[in-house]
Enzyme design. Structure first.
Site, PDB file in Angstrom:
ATOM      1  N   SER A 141     -69.717  13.494 -25.507  1.00  0.00           N
ATOM      2  CA  SER A 141     -69.870  12.114 -25.954  1.00  0.00           C
ATOM      3  C   SER A 141     -68.600  11.735 -26.721  1.00  0.00           C
ATOM      4  O   SER A 141     -67.521  12.254 -26.436  1.00  0.00           O
ATOM      5  CB  SER A 141     -71.116  11.969 -26.831  1.00  0.00           C
ATOM      6  OG  SER A 141     -71.275  10.627 -27.244  1.00  0.00           O
ATOM      7  N   SER A 143     -67.369  10.124 -30.889  1.00  0.00           N
ATOM      8  CA  SER A 143     -67.766   9.614 -32.198  1.00  0.00           C
ATOM      9  C   SER A 143     -67.649   8.095 -32.291  1.00  0.00           C
ATOM     10  O   SER A 143     -68.126   7.494 -33.254  1.00  0.00           O
ATOM     11  CB  SER A 143     -66.928  10.280 -33.295  1.00  0.00           C
ATOM     12  OG  SER A 143     -67.331  11.628 -33.478  1.00  0.00           O
ATOM     13  N   TYR A 155     -66.970   1.981 -22.714  1.00  0.00           N
ATOM     14  CA  TYR A 155     -66.816   3.423 -22.919  1.00  0.00           C
ATOM     15  C   TYR A 155     -67.918   3.965 -23.819  1.00  0.00           C
ATOM     16  O   TYR A 155     -68.574   4.962 -23.492  1.00  0.00           O
ATOM     17  CB  TYR A 155     -65.448   3.697 -23.531  1.00  0.00           C
ATOM     18  CG  TYR A 155     -65.197   5.148 -23.889  1.00  0.00           C
ATOM     19  CD1 TYR A 155     -65.149   6.131 -22.901  1.00  0.00           C
ATOM     20  CD2 TYR A 155     -64.991   5.535 -25.212  1.00  0.00           C
ATOM     21  CE1 TYR A 155     -64.919   7.461 -23.229  1.00  0.00           C
ATOM     22  CE2 TYR A 155     -64.748   6.858 -25.542  1.00  0.00           C
ATOM     23  CZ  TYR A 155     -64.719   7.816 -24.548  1.00  0.00           C
ATOM     24  OH  TYR A 155     -64.489   9.128 -24.872  1.00  0.00           O
ATOM     25  N   LYS A 159     -71.115   6.774 -23.074  1.00  0.00           N
ATOM     26  CA  LYS A 159     -71.359   7.987 -23.853  1.00  0.00           C
ATOM     27  C   LYS A 159     -72.709   7.934 -24.574  1.00  0.00           C
ATOM     28  O   LYS A 159     -73.327   8.970 -24.837  1.00  0.00           O
ATOM     29  CB  LYS A 159     -70.216   8.200 -24.846  1.00  0.00           C
ATOM     30  CG  LYS A 159     -68.876   8.493 -24.175  1.00  0.00           C
ATOM     31  CD  LYS A 159     -68.943   9.700 -23.259  1.00  0.00           C
ATOM     32  CE  LYS A 159     -67.584  10.116 -22.740  1.00  0.00           C
ATOM     33  NZ  LYS A 159     -67.635  11.332 -21.904  1.00  0.00           N
TER      34      LYS A 159
END
Length: 247
Positions: A141, A143, A155, A159
């Protein structure tokens, strides 16, 4: 060095460069036989294989576009044909597209979700079928899902999907003693992160975390090693933010 992965076979997608390359080399250094998946860069993938072999490890490179299920299936088949088993899958391959929502095209959406979401999901499906008991699935993934950045909606959305099916699959796979987790790096000093950014932008993002620097690929590879090893047997369904205090 402690060979804590001796006897294990690990498949790492997108492993010809960047974080994936460091993960592959680190897992091999700890005893795993590694499969270097790549999409286009056969020369770089061959270099990773050579580095692993030079250090006494075993590795092969297999080309596959993970956004195509037929190629993913062949990737798993070739892995099993070569090594006879599979213990660890690291779904590292991914792309990033950052644009304001007004500029996102259907082609952008389809490309990013095909690789980041579809590719990861069906790799998890194949891993669930083929992993030995006590296997490990590790997804990627970011942050950024915990921040609010302009131009990152597509994006971050991809994720976010990865984090959710990582969590939801944990109970399905737990009955076979297979763990599944996700790692969410912050800014890491790789081509994927730095291309298209000014020096000032890169430094601003580096300064956002508690340790005041960009992450390095080794920082992420160490977390992957933990999740791939028996030491993480009580960790599943989690997203681990490896980001130096970015959030």
């Amino acid at each position: 060095m402690d060979k804590k992965l001796t006897g294990k076979v690990a498949l790492i997608t997108g492993a010809s460069r960047g974080i994936g390359r460091t993960i592959a080399e680190n897992l091999a250094n700890h005893g795993a036989k590694v499969v270097i998946n790549y999409a286009n860069r056969s020369d770089q993938a061959a270099e990773v294989v050579q580095n692993v072999q030079r250090n006494g490890g075993e590795a092969i490179a297999i080309q596959a576009d993970i956004s195509r299920l037929s190629e993913l299936e062949l990737l798993y088949q070739d892995t099993l044909k070569t090594f006879g088993k599979l213990d660890i899958v690291v779904n590292n391959a991914g792309i990033i597209i950052t644009k304001p929502i007004d500029d996102i095209t259907e082609a952008d959406y389809d490309q990013l979700f095909a690789i980041n979401v579809k590719g990861t999901y069906f790799s998890c499906q194949l891993a669930a079928k083929h992993l030995d008991p006590n296997g490990r699935i590790i997804n990627f993934s970011t942050s950024v899902t915990g921040q609010m950045f302009p131009a990152y909606s597509l994006y971050a959305g991809s994720k976010g999907a990865v984090e959710q099916f990582t969590r939801q699959l944990a109970k399905e796979l737990g009955k076979r003693n297979i763990t599944i987790n996700a790692v969410a790096p912050g800014p890491v000093n790789t081509e994927l992160f730095t291309v298209g950014k000014t020096t000032e932008e890169i430094q601003r993002l580096a300064n956002m975390n508690a340790l005041g620097r960009l992450g390095e690929t080794e920082d992420i590879a160490g977390v992957i090693l933990f999740l791939a090893s028996d030491e993480s047997q009580w960790v599943t369904g989690q997203t681990i933010r490896a980001n130096g205090g970015f959030i």
